[in-house]
Motif scaffolding. Structure first.
Motif, PDB file in Angstrom:
ATOM      1  N   ARG A 262       0.803  -1.209   0.000  1.00 11.77           N
ATOM      2  CA  ARG A 262       0.000   0.000   0.000  1.00 11.77           C
ATOM      3  C   ARG A 262       0.842   1.268   0.000  1.00 11.77           C
ATOM      4  NH1 ARG A 262      -4.865  -1.340   4.316  1.00 11.77           N
ATOM      5  NH2 ARG A 262      -5.481  -3.331   3.444  1.00 11.77           N
ATOM      6  N   LYS A 288      -3.244   9.034   4.372  1.00 14.05           N
ATOM      7  CA  LYS A 288      -4.648   8.910   3.983  1.00 14.05           C
ATOM      8  C   LYS A 288      -5.519   9.652   4.986  1.00 14.05           C
ATOM      9  CE  LYS A 288      -8.164   5.417   2.855  1.00 14.05           C
ATOM     10  NZ  LYS A 288      -8.479   3.979   2.804  1.00 14.05           N
ATOM     11  N   ASN A 289      -6.483  10.416   4.475  1.00  7.21           N
ATOM     12  CA  ASN A 289      -7.434  11.157   5.319  1.00  7.21           C
ATOM     13  C   ASN A 289      -6.712  12.010   6.365  1.00  7.21           C
ATOM     14  OD1 ASN A 289      -9.578   9.932   3.935  1.00  7.21           O
ATOM     15  ND2 ASN A 289      -9.631   8.205   5.376  1.00  7.21           N
TER      16      ASN A 289
END
Length: 393
Positions: A262, A288-289
């Protein structure tokens, strides 16, 4: 043509030229994270039984155990080399950590020479700093016996510690009433290091003569002695140069027991109030986020889960990452241990109230079930996540 290591075979298929490969190399190379740590807190739940022995000969003891010494119980582990990436020393320290003994002790050779065709490893300052942070008492030691490698006469193997030296150190330690930090700094004092380094050099000279074998140039040991005795800063600089070289190699290499999927690798330098700087390579960094995920990854190709030693090695690093007070230029971050396997039927995240459902889908052994239950509680109490992923999904 320069040899380049790639992290993702799928990306490699899209590279049509050497220039494309270099661009991919630069893109995947990762950045340097800088972080700091102020306090240390960790609650351990995964425990494996340590056998209890009377202390008779250090070389006859297992790599981790309880020992009875002068009516005190010590949790003891042994390193086969001062290099932290060999033979899972972190896993053994994890097993002895927070185990109810009077003191937690680890034995580390100052230098290990495996022959002119083998490796020679030196103690690094930051190894001692990390053990001090964990409140682990370090005894620096030396080898005085060895055997020729049966397959290569330019290598030596089966090295034994000098027992009398370690016994004397333990005799002092059991009556010592200050912290591991104070003890470990005394182990690194010029007086102690000078005496020990000379013992190391003389022992390897004797081993070379008795086995009629060639070891690395002894002048390098003299240079090491000179550097570590000059000033504390000189020893730290020497150690960190070695650590950075290892870190640079790790950040560009995919190990067999890692499977990145990832994110990308990244270097991280962690500073603490003890003056320690820890040079690590994070297996995967994912943003992420608005959150940066720092993932330590362990992989098994055939088994349902990576080996216990692999997981414990990852957990000891997580102890450090999980106590980061801040990462430079990062507002939110989360610490992850990711376990991947080709054989898992599903993806799962700990901590969870539904662990039994995940266990029911797989043929885990009883010890694996117990381990997952312990890690479920360990991740919950310490505030990190454990991702258990099918590597092929």
């Amino acid at each position: 043509m320069e040899k380049i290591n790639f992290y993702n075979d799928n990306e490699l298929r899209f590279c049509k030229s050497f220039r494309d490969k270099n661009e991919l190399y630069r893109a995947r190379k990762g950045t340097m994270l800088r972080a700091s740590i102020e306090n240390f807190y960790y609650k351990k739940y995964w425990r494996e039984k340590l056998e209890l022995f009377d202390f008779q000969n250090i070389n006859n003891l297992p790599s981790k155990c309880f020992v009875k010494f002068q009516n005190k119980t010590l949790a003891l582990s042994k390193w086969v080399s001062p290099k932290r990436t060999r033979s899972y020393p972190y896993a053994r320290v994890y097993d002895t950590f927070d185990c109810g003994a009077n003191k937690v002790v680890t034995i580390i050779p100052l230098i290990k020479d495996e022959g002119i065709k083998g490796d020679r490893d030196y103690l690094q300052w930051d190894t001692i700093s990390l053990m001090s942070l964990l409140n682990v008492y370090v005894i620096l030691a030396f080898y005085d016996e060895a055997q020729l490698n049966s397959k290569n006469k330019d290598k030596i193997t089966n090295q034994h510690f000098n027992h009398s030296y370690i016994q004397a150190q333990l005799g002092t330690l059991v009556s010592y009433h200050q912290s591991a930090l104070h003890w470990n700094l005394n182990q690194l004092s010029p007086k102690n290091l000078s005496s020990l380094a000379k013992l190391v050099k003389n022992s390897y000279i004797d081993i070379a003569k008795s086995l009629d074998c060639k070891l690395h140039d002894f002048k390098s040991i003299d240079q090491f002695i000179e550097k570590i005795l000059k000033t504390k800063e000189s020893f730290m600089q020497f150690s960190r140069l070695k650590a950075q070289q290892t870190q640079n190699a790790e950040s560009l290499t995919l190990q067999p027991k890692e499977l990145l999927g990832r994110g990308k690798k990244s270097k991280i330098v962690i500073e603490n109030y003890l003056g320690g700087q820890y040079f690590f390579t994070i297996d995967e960094v994912i943003f992420k986020n608005n959150t940066l995920y720092l993932c330590e990854s362990k992989h098994s190709k055939n088994a349902l889960l990576p080996s216990n030693d692999d997981i414990k090695d990852g957990l000891l690093k997580l102890m450090l990452y999980n106590n980061l007070s801040q990462i430079q230029n990062v507002e939110h971050f989360k610490i992850i241990l990711r376990l991947t396997s080709n054989s898992l039927k599903d993806n799962f995240t700990l901590p969870s109230d539904n662990l039994d459902c995940f266990i029911a889908k797989h043929s885990f052994s009883n010890s694996q079930i117990k381990m997952l239950q312990s890690l479920n509680e360990e991740s919950k109490q310490n505030g990190f996540e454990l991702w258990i992923n099918n590597a092929l999904l």
